[in-house]
Motif scaffolding. Structure first.
Motif, short mmCIF file in Angstrom:
data_model
loop_
_atom_site.label_atom_id
_atom_site.label_comp_id
_atom_site.label_asym_id
_atom_site.label_seq_id
_atom_site.Cartn_x
_atom_site.Cartn_y
_atom_site.Cartn_z
N VAL A 56 1.44 -1.09 0.04
CA VAL A 56 0.02 0.05 0.11
C VAL A 56 1.05 1.21 0.06
CG1 VAL A 56 -1.62 1.64 1.29
CG2 VAL A 56 -1.54 -1.05 1.28
N VAL A 57 0.75 2.08 -0.69
CA VAL A 57 1.24 3.95 -1.15
C VAL A 57 0.53 4.69 -0.23
CG1 VAL A 57 2.41 4.92 -2.21
CG2 VAL A 57 2.53 2.62 -2.90
N ALA A 58 0.85 4.75 0.62
CA ALA A 58 0.36 6.87 1.59
C ALA A 58 1.06 7.98 0.99
CB ALA A 58 -0.10 5.81 2.47
N VAL A 59 0.28 8.83 0.04
CA VAL A 59 0.97 9.97 0.06
C VAL A 59 0.24 10.89 0.23
CG1 VAL A 59 1.70 11.14 -1.77
CG2 VAL A 59 1.15 8.62 -2.42
N ARG A 60 0.58 12.10 1.64
CA ARG A 60 -0.01 12.52 2.33
C ARG A 60 -0.15 14.36 2.16
NH1 ARG A 60 0.54 10.14 8.30
NH2 ARG A 60 -1.15 8.10 8.08
N VAL A 61 -0.29 14.78 2.11
CA VAL A 61 -0.37 16.65 2.32
C VAL A 61 0.51 16.79 3.91
CG1 VAL A 61 -0.19 18.86 1.35
CG2 VAL A 61 -1.21 16.95 -0.51
N GLU A 62 1.08 17.27 4.30
CA GLU A 62 0.64 18.05 5.93
C GLU A 62 0.71 19.26 6.13
OE1 GLU A 62 1.38 13.19 7.06
OE2 GLU A 62 4.09 14.65 7.64
N ASP A 63 -0.04 20.05 6.75
CA ASP A 63 0.20 21.12 7.07
C ASP A 63 1.36 21.15 8.68
OD1 ASP A 63 0.13 23.96 8.44
OD2 ASP A 63 -1.28 23.41 8.18
N GLY A 94 -4.65 16.25 3.07
CA GLY A 94 -5.36 15.27 1.68
C GLY A 94 -4.01 14.46 2.09
N GLU A 95 -4.93 12.72 1.94
CA GLU A 95 -4.71 11.92 1.06
C GLU A 95 -4.72 11.14 0.35
OE1 GLU A 95 -3.13 8.63 4.41
OE2 GLU A 95 -4.84 9.78 5.53
N GLN A 96 -3.36 10.26 -0.76
CA GLN A 96 -4.34 9.33 -0.99
C GLN A 96 -3.85 7.64 -0.78
OE1 GLN A 96 -3.02 9.98 -5.13
NE2 GLN A 96 -4.60 8.23 -5.88
N ARG A 97 -4.57 6.80 -0.37
CA ARG A 97 -3.86 5.12 -0.67
C ARG A 97 -4.47 4.61 -2.10
NH1 ARG A 97 -4.99 1.53 3.90
NH2 ARG A 97 -4.92 -0.63 2.56
N ILE A 98 -3.34 4.04 -1.40
CA ILE A 98 -3.04 3.05 -3.97
C ILE A 98 -3.13 1.93 -2.83
CG2 ILE A 98 -1.75 3.25 -5.65
CD1 ILE A 98 -0.80 5.85 -5.41
N LEU A 125 4.82 17.57 1.43
CA LEU A 125 4.65 15.82 0.99
C LEU A 125 5.28 14.80 1.53
CD1 LEU A 125 2.01 15.28 -1.11
CD2 LEU A 125 4.02 15.03 -3.27
N GLU A 126 4.26 13.80 2.02
CA GLU A 126 4.35 12.64 2.86
C GLU A 126 4.17 11.47 1.44
OE1 GLU A 126 5.18 12.04 7.41
OE2 GLU A 126 3.32 10.73 5.89
N ALA A 127 5.21 10.50 1.68
CA ALA A 127 4.69 8.83 1.26
C ALA A 127 5.39 8.39 1.63
CB ALA A 127 5.27 9.15 -0.99
N ARG A 128 5.22 7.18 2.03
CA ARG A 128 5.21 5.43 2.92
C ARG A 128 4.69 4.46 1.96
NH1 ARG A 128 3.98 7.29 9.26
NH2 ARG A 128 5.06 8.66 8.83
N VAL A 129 5.36 3.44 1.68
CA VAL A 129 5.12 1.97 1.08
C VAL A 129 5.05 1.18 2.41
CG1 VAL A 129 6.33 0.21 -0.29
CG2 VAL A 129 6.02 2.79 -0.58
N SER A 130 3.92 0.77 2.57
CA SER A 130 3.93 -0.53 4.00
C SER A 130 3.81 -1.89 2.66
CB SER A 130 2.78 -0.01 5.01
OG SER A 130 2.77 0.79 5.25
#
Length: 162
Positions: A56-63, A94-98, A125-130
């Motif tokens: 799963v890839v999670a891409v987030r926009v964070e303040d 904001g977040e997208q899960r792929i 912008l933050e991205a994680r792969v789990s």
């Protein structure tokens, strides 16, 4: 009699001038966030990396603007009771899960809501792969998003967790 006339004149002047001050309006309403913002790009895992089916890839926009609080005046004066800096987690706006990403280059498009003030301050912008229940890759470098670069696609390189 003179005193009564002076008091009456003063009250009349206040009555006439007072409403003029009431015309000053303080606008304390917060700016509404723009919900039509989108940041696009790719998460780059690296050539030769084959992600398993449960990845799963999670891409987030964070303040991150609210992350820290520190009473500098108390600390500068050597106050032993000065509060220590407080670190708060970033606000995810904001977040997208792929699910089941394929290939070393994974496209994303994260929709988010942010005010012009947040955009001027900058977002990250933050991205994680789990997979296997653990974070296996994440971005080490910081990727800023602001009003000037929102339209440019991002290449987010992620590094393996050691």
């Amino acid at each position: 009699m003179k005193t009564c006339f002076s008091v009456a004149a003063l009250l009349a002047a206040i009555a006439v001038a007072g409403p003029g001050c009431g015309g000053v309006q303080m606008d304390t309403k917060m700016e509404d966030p723009n919900a039509n913002r989108v940041v696009t790009g790719t998460v780059e895992v690296g050539d030769g990396v084959v992600l398993p089916p449960d990845a799963v890839v999670a891409v987030r926009v964070e303040d991150v603007a609210h992350q820290g609080y520190h009473d500098e005046n108390a600390a500068m004066l050597g106050n032993p009771n000065a509060p220590k800096p407080v670190t708060m987690p970033p606000e995810v706006i904001g977040e997208q899960r792929i699910d089941h990403p394929q290939g070393p280059s994974i496209p994303f498009a994260v929709k988010f809501s942010a005010t012009d003030q947040q955009m001027a301050g900058g977002l990250i912008l933050e991205a994680r792969v789990s997979f296997g229940g653990k974070v296996r890759y994440f971005n080490v470098d910081s990727y800023a998003i602001n009003s000037a670069n929102i339209g440019s696609p991002r290449r987010v390189d992620v590094n393996g967790v050691r």
